[in-house]
Design a protein around this motif. Structure first.
Motif, PDB file in Angstrom:
ATOM      1  N   ASP A 174       0.837  -1.204   0.000  1.00 32.28           N
ATOM      2  CA  ASP A 174       0.000   0.000   0.000  1.00 32.28           C
ATOM      3  C   ASP A 174       0.869   1.250   0.000  1.00 32.28           C
ATOM      4  N   TYR A 175       0.235   2.411  -0.094  1.00 24.42           N
ATOM      5  CA  TYR A 175       0.926   3.699  -0.107  1.00 24.42           C
ATOM      6  C   TYR A 175      -0.086   4.772   0.254  1.00 24.42           C
ATOM      7  N   VAL A 176       0.382   5.978   0.470  1.00 24.99           N
ATOM      8  CA  VAL A 176      -0.517   7.075   0.812  1.00 24.99           C
ATOM      9  C   VAL A 176      -0.761   7.941  -0.420  1.00 24.99           C
ATOM     10  N   ILE A 177      -1.851   8.675  -0.405  1.00 28.55           N
ATOM     11  CA  ILE A 177      -2.208   9.559  -1.508  1.00 28.55           C
ATOM     12  C   ILE A 177      -2.297  10.986  -0.988  1.00 28.55           C
ATOM     13  N   ASP A 178      -1.542  11.876  -1.607  1.00 33.85           N
ATOM     14  CA  ASP A 178      -1.545  13.299  -1.255  1.00 33.85           C
ATOM     15  C   ASP A 178      -2.781  13.937  -1.886  1.00 33.85           C
ATOM     16  N   SER A 179      -3.682  14.465  -1.068  1.00 31.39           N
ATOM     17  CA  SER A 179      -4.938  15.017  -1.587  1.00 31.39           C
ATOM     18  C   SER A 179      -4.708  16.214  -2.501  1.00 31.39           C
ATOM     19  N   THR A 180      -3.566  16.909  -2.348  1.00 31.08           N
ATOM     20  CA  THR A 180      -3.311  18.071  -3.202  1.00 31.08           C
ATOM     21  C   THR A 180      -3.021  17.667  -4.647  1.00 31.08           C
ATOM     22  N   ASN A 181      -2.733  16.378  -4.875  1.00 37.48           N
ATOM     23  CA  ASN A 181      -2.495  15.919  -6.243  1.00 37.48           C
ATOM     24  C   ASN A 181      -3.742  16.025  -7.113  1.00 37.48           C
ATOM     25  N   ALA A 182      -4.905  16.164  -6.492  1.00 35.43           N
ATOM     26  CA  ALA A 182      -6.154  16.281  -7.238  1.00 35.43           C
ATOM     27  C   ALA A 182      -6.554  17.741  -7.462  1.00 35.43           C
ATOM     28  N   ASP A 183      -5.757  18.670  -6.939  1.00 30.48           N
ATOM     29  CA  ASP A 183      -6.106  20.093  -6.988  1.00 30.48           C
ATOM     30  C   ASP A 183      -5.600  20.720  -8.286  1.00 30.48           C
ATOM     31  N   ASP A 184      -6.518  21.030  -9.194  1.00 26.20           N
ATOM     32  CA  ASP A 184      -6.121  21.565 -10.491  1.00 26.20           C
ATOM     33  C   ASP A 184      -5.819  23.060 -10.466  1.00 26.20           C
ATOM     34  N   ARG A 185      -5.751  23.636  -9.289  1.00 27.41           N
ATOM     35  CA  ARG A 185      -5.226  25.008  -9.213  1.00 27.41           C
ATOM     36  C   ARG A 185      -3.727  25.020  -9.462  1.00 27.41           C
ATOM     37  N   TYR A 186      -3.081  23.872  -9.293  1.00 27.97           N
ATOM     38  CA  TYR A 186      -1.648  23.754  -9.573  1.00 27.97           C
ATOM     39  C   TYR A 186      -1.457  23.389 -11.042  1.00 27.97           C
ATOM     40  N   THR A 187      -0.572  24.146 -11.714  1.00 30.20           N
ATOM     41  CA  THR A 187      -0.381  23.962 -13.154  1.00 30.20           C
ATOM     42  C   THR A 187       0.000  22.536 -13.506  1.00 30.20           C
ATOM     43  N   ARG A 188       0.918  21.965 -12.737  1.00 24.57           N
ATOM     44  CA  ARG A 188       1.363  20.599 -13.051  1.00 24.57           C
ATOM     45  C   ARG A 188       0.204  19.606 -12.969  1.00 24.57           C
ATOM     46  N   ASN A 189      -0.703  19.811 -12.030  1.00 26.91           N
ATOM     47  CA  ASN A 189      -1.856  18.915 -11.931  1.00 26.91           C
ATOM     48  C   ASN A 189      -2.778  19.077 -13.139  1.00 26.91           C
ATOM     49  N   ARG A 190      -2.949  20.299 -13.637  1.00 25.26           N
ATOM     50  CA  ARG A 190      -3.774  20.504 -14.826  1.00 25.26           C
ATOM     51  C   ARG A 190      -3.156  19.807 -16.030  1.00 25.26           C
ATOM     52  N   ILE A 191      -1.833  19.886 -16.140  1.00 23.69           N
ATOM     53  CA  ILE A 191      -1.155  19.173 -17.232  1.00 23.69           C
ATOM     54  C   ILE A 191      -1.388  17.673 -17.096  1.00 23.69           C
ATOM     55  N   ARG A 192      -1.262  17.162 -15.877  1.00 23.91           N
ATOM     56  CA  ARG A 192      -1.414  15.722 -15.624  1.00 23.91           C
ATOM     57  C   ARG A 192      -2.824  15.238 -15.925  1.00 23.91           C
ATOM     58  N   HIS A 193      -3.820  16.018 -15.508  1.00 23.58           N
ATOM     59  CA  HIS A 193      -5.199  15.551 -15.604  1.00 23.58           C
ATOM     60  C   HIS A 193      -5.882  15.901 -16.920  1.00 23.58           C
ATOM     61  N   ALA A 194      -5.475  17.005 -17.555  1.00 27.94           N
ATOM     62  CA  ALA A 194      -6.179  17.469 -18.757  1.00 27.94           C
ATOM     63  C   ALA A 194      -5.379  17.306 -20.037  1.00 27.94           C
ATOM     64  N   VAL A 195      -4.070  17.516 -19.976  1.00 32.71           N
ATOM     65  CA  VAL A 195      -3.253  17.504 -21.188  1.00 32.71           C
ATOM     66  C   VAL A 195      -2.722  16.108 -21.501  1.00 32.71           C
ATOM     67  N   MET A 196      -2.143  15.447 -20.520  1.00 33.46           N
ATOM     68  CA  MET A 196      -1.528  14.134 -20.754  1.00 33.46           C
ATOM     69  C   MET A 196      -2.509  13.101 -21.311  1.00 33.46           C
ATOM     70  N   PRO A 197      -3.743  13.009 -20.801  1.00 29.03           N
ATOM     71  CA  PRO A 197      -4.666  12.018 -21.368  1.00 29.03           C
ATOM     72  C   PRO A 197      -4.954  12.245 -22.852  1.00 29.03           C
ATOM     73  N   VAL A 198      -5.047  13.505 -23.278  1.00 30.38           N
ATOM     74  CA  VAL A 198      -5.292  13.803 -24.689  1.00 30.38           C
ATOM     75  C   VAL A 198      -4.106  13.370 -25.541  1.00 30.38           C
ATOM     76  N   LEU A 199      -2.907  13.641 -25.070  1.00 29.65           N
ATOM     77  CA  LEU A 199      -1.714  13.248 -25.819  1.00 29.65           C
ATOM     78  C   LEU A 199      -1.601  11.730 -25.908  1.00 29.65           C
ATOM     79  N   ARG A 200      -2.018  11.036 -24.869  1.00 27.65           N
ATOM     80  CA  ARG A 200      -2.010   9.561 -24.915  1.00 27.65           C
ATOM     81  C   ARG A 200      -3.059   9.039 -25.896  1.00 27.65           C
ATOM     82  N   GLU A 201      -4.169   9.755 -26.030  1.00 26.00           N
ATOM     83  CA  GLU A 201      -5.174   9.362 -27.018  1.00 26.00           C
ATOM     84  C   GLU A 201      -4.622   9.515 -28.430  1.00 26.00           C
ATOM     85  N   ILE A 202      -3.899  10.605 -28.659  1.00 26.60           N
ATOM     86  CA  ILE A 202      -3.305  10.845 -29.971  1.00 26.60           C
ATOM     87  C   ILE A 202      -2.232   9.805 -30.274  1.00 26.60           C
TER      88      ILE A 202
END
Length: 241
Positions: A174-202
């Motif tokens: 097991d491992y722990v999950i940092d709740s701030t990783n879901a916060d899209d106010r951080y630019t890196r999180n927006r890239i992770r959640h919104a940009v990376m999935p689209v690039l993987r689709e392409i």
């Protein structure tokens, strides 16, 4: 994943067999996997955990998890605590910047002369490249996260986040999950959640493509730096100064 990490360590000359290494351990999936991988590969491992004192009970949970994990695996653990919010004010830095600076300052202090292993993955390297690209950068910014930088080594840099999670499931770890990783106010999180999935689709092999590009650009930069140094040395000899 063991073979991937073994290949990465050898290809980038990160560690010699049996070399002591300090693992930066947050308790999240990546750093927990890094600790388990290095132990399975036979390296003498110590761990370091920094409690940033930013997330209240969640931060205390993370520290307790790291203590329990290291005790179970018989890994020596150094725990440090820092009031990052107060330090950011004192230093005149953002909380994120102050946290990064303090984390590395204390990591290096704890490591002494040993190598420091951080748990950056291929996903992290791709996200960093996209972050630099969005802000504006040259070729060096497109190299992402270097596999080796001085005392720092990144054994998971050619493994994906999916590889890490599959490895941990296989171990039943097991491992722990940092709740701030879901916060899209951080630019890196927006890239992770919104940009990376689209690039993987392409391109489902997007991470492989980014890893290749980063490697080629690092080679180009190393060659150009070497040529510049060679020409500078030649000029010095010719002028006698």
């Amino acid at each position: 994943m063991l073979e991937t990490v073994k290949h990465t360590i050898a290809a980038h000359r990160m560690l010699t067999p049996g070399e002591p290494v300090l693992v930066a351990l947050s308790g999240g999936a990546d750093s927990t996997a890094l600790l388990r991988v290095l132990l399975l590969l036979g390296y003498p491992v110590r761990a370091f955990h920094l409690n940033h004192c930013l997330r209240g009970a969640e931060a205390e949970r993370d520290e307790a998890f790291c203590r329990s994990l290291c005790a179970r695996l018989q890994v020596p653990l150094t725990v440090s605590r820092a009031d990052i919010r107060a330090e950011s004010v004192r230093r005149g830095e953002s909380i994120e910047t102050a946290a990064r600076h303090i984390r590395y300052e204390r990591l290096f202090a704890a490591a002494g002369a040993d190598r420091i292993a951080t748990a950056h993955t291929a996903d992290d390297a791709a996200e960093t490249m996209l972050f630099h690209l969005a802000r504006g950068t040259g070729p060096e910014g497109l190299t992402g996260i270097p596999p080796v930088r001085g005392q720092l080594v990144r054994p998971l840099i050619e493994a994906t986040r999916a590889d890490v999670e599959a490895f941990l499931r296989q171990l039943g770890q097991d491992y722990v999950i940092d709740s701030t990783n879901a916060d899209d106010r951080y630019t890196r999180n927006r890239i992770r959640h919104a940009v990376m999935p689209v690039l993987r689709e392409i391109n489902p092999a997007f991470l492989d493509a980014v890893t290749r590009l980063s490697g080629l650009l690092r080679q180009d930069n190393a060659y150009l730096d070497g040529e510049a140094e060679r020409l500078l040395c030649a000029a010095r000899r010719a002028s006698g100064t």
